[in-house]
Design a protein around this motif. Sequence first.
Motif, PDB file in Angstrom:
ATOM      1  N   MET A 241       0.839  -1.205   0.000  1.00 50.93           N
ATOM      2  CA  MET A 241       0.000   0.000   0.000  1.00 50.93           C
ATOM      3  C   MET A 241       0.878   1.261   0.000  1.00 50.93           C
ATOM      4  SD  MET A 241      -2.933   1.292   2.667  1.00 50.93           S
ATOM      5  CE  MET A 241      -1.816   1.656   4.032  1.00 50.93           C
ATOM      6  N   ASN A 242       1.885   1.275   0.855  1.00 53.75           N
ATOM      7  CA  ASN A 242       2.734   2.470   0.946  1.00 53.75           C
ATOM      8  C   ASN A 242       3.542   2.695  -0.324  1.00 53.75           C
ATOM      9  OD1 ASN A 242       1.907   3.318   3.495  1.00 53.75           O
ATOM     10  ND2 ASN A 242       3.207   1.792   4.474  1.00 53.75           N
TER      11      ASN A 242
ATOM     12  N   GLU B 188      -5.643   0.408   8.557  1.00 54.18           N
ATOM     13  CA  GLU B 188      -5.302   1.766   8.118  1.00 54.18           C
ATOM     14  C   GLU B 188      -5.762   1.882   6.681  1.00 54.18           C
ATOM     15  OE1 GLU B 188      -1.054   1.888   8.590  1.00 54.18           O
ATOM     16  OE2 GLU B 188      -1.229   1.844  10.775  1.00 54.18           O
ATOM     17  N   PHE B 189      -6.067   3.084   6.220  1.00 50.48           N
ATOM     18  CA  PHE B 189      -6.362   3.176   4.791  1.00 50.48           C
ATOM     19  C   PHE B 189      -5.770   4.421   4.160  1.00 50.48           C
ATOM     20  CE2 PHE B 189      -9.589   6.384   4.014  1.00 50.48           C
ATOM     21  CZ  PHE B 189     -10.253   6.543   5.225  1.00 50.48           C
TER      22      PHE B 189
ATOM     23  N   ASP C 125       9.846   0.853   3.484  1.00 49.15           N
ATOM     24  CA  ASP C 125      10.540   0.858   4.770  1.00 49.15           C
ATOM     25  C   ASP C 125      10.973  -0.579   5.094  1.00 49.15           C
ATOM     26  OD1 ASP C 125      11.371   1.041   7.370  1.00 49.15           O
ATOM     27  OD2 ASP C 125       9.479   1.818   8.175  1.00 49.15           O
ATOM     28  N   SER C 126      12.276  -0.809   5.143  1.00 42.10           N
ATOM     29  CA  SER C 126      12.754  -2.181   5.386  1.00 42.10           C
ATOM     30  C   SER C 126      12.573  -2.592   6.851  1.00 42.10           C
ATOM     31  CB  SER C 126      14.212  -2.317   4.951  1.00 42.10           C
ATOM     32  OG  SER C 126      14.973  -1.391   5.679  1.00 42.10           O
TER      33      SER C 126
ATOM     34  N   ILE D 117      -7.690   2.094  -0.316  1.00 38.45           N
ATOM     35  CA  ILE D 117      -6.988   0.843  -0.001  1.00 38.45           C
ATOM     36  C   ILE D 117      -6.967   0.642   1.517  1.00 38.45           C
ATOM     37  CG2 ILE D 117      -4.822  -0.443  -0.252  1.00 38.45           C
ATOM     38  CD1 ILE D 117      -4.210   1.564  -2.597  1.00 38.45           C
ATOM     39  N   TRP D 118      -7.578  -0.450   1.951  1.00 34.19           N
ATOM     40  CA  TRP D 118      -7.631  -0.772   3.380  1.00 34.19           C
ATOM     41  C   TRP D 118      -6.581  -1.832   3.675  1.00 34.19           C
ATOM     42  CZ3 TRP D 118     -11.340   1.036   7.113  1.00 34.19           C
ATOM     43  CH2 TRP D 118     -12.195   2.019   6.602  1.00 34.19           C
ATOM     44  N   ASP D 119      -5.666  -1.474   4.569  1.00 29.21           N
ATOM     45  CA  ASP D 119      -4.566  -2.355   4.951  1.00 29.21           C
ATOM     46  C   ASP D 119      -4.879  -2.903   6.345  1.00 29.21           C
ATOM     47  OD1 ASP D 119      -2.051  -3.479   5.448  1.00 29.21           O
ATOM     48  OD2 ASP D 119      -1.292  -1.568   6.230  1.00 29.21           O
ATOM     49  N   THR D 120      -4.901  -4.219   6.469  1.00 31.57           N
ATOM     50  CA  THR D 120      -5.319  -4.823   7.740  1.00 31.57           C
ATOM     51  C   THR D 120      -4.146  -5.482   8.458  1.00 31.57           C
ATOM     52  OG1 THR D 120      -5.801  -6.921   6.648  1.00 31.57           O
ATOM     53  CG2 THR D 120      -7.603  -5.330   6.774  1.00 31.57           C
TER      54      THR D 120
END
Length: 201
Positions: A24-25, A43-44, A33-34, A60-63
Amino acid sequence: MTGKSLLLKVILLGDGGVGKSSLMNRYVTNKFDSQAFHTIGVEFLNRDLEVDGRFVTLQIWDTAGQERFKSLRTPFYRGADCCLLTFSVDDRQSFENLGNWQKEFVYYADVKDPGHFPFVVLGNKIDKLERQVTTEEAQAWCLENGNYPYLETSAKDDTNVAVAFEEAVRQVLAVEEQLEHCMLGNTIDLHSSSKSGSSCC
Ligand SMILES: Nc1nc2c(ncn2[C@@H]2O[C@H](COP(=O)(O)OP(=O)(O)OP(=O)(O)O)[C@@H](O)[C@H]2O)c(=O)[nH]1
Ligand SMILES: [Mg+2]
């Protein structure tokens, strides 16, 4: 711009650590980001895009994939237009859990017709050299479980990330077109003197 922008909700599901937040990011902010932290709850982020001439706002919904956060993520499944079932190609267990994620989504999103719901499967981290899941195995799972599109991605290298989200939009638009076609068919049936039924849905 022609026509109204369509708001579509897509949801990323899959085991903790497979790279949902990273995908998503990467797509929305073009950053990776490693040392990313596990997500807690959901988060969306939104991104506007154009697919085949249609203007879409993708929400985009990130669960959170970790089991302990299940009760925090499931209330957000309802209303999703597409579900991205995600695993990591270097983590066999995450691939074997795809069916559980699919079932969890169908149950909590209260999907009435799972056979026609747009799922897309993502095999992430293809930049890693040591794979535990082959492309062929993943394709076979997709074929057997609903003929879902399968894409291999790397949030790290930005491989196929945009393609994956565009495919999600295409799947939703295809289902929408099918429904419109069916509704048109039903309208014609209502005004028709013949009793022949609709050929779809
Ligand atoms: N090599 C490589 N590492 C990745 C990739 N995508 C994510 N990672 C790394 O994998 C780890 C987990 O990534 P996240 O995006 O936090 O995973 P997640 O699926 O959101 O995990 P939860 O929030 O716990 O559900 C992080 O250290 C990322 O940097 C990728 O494509 N390639
Ligand atoms: Mg996350």
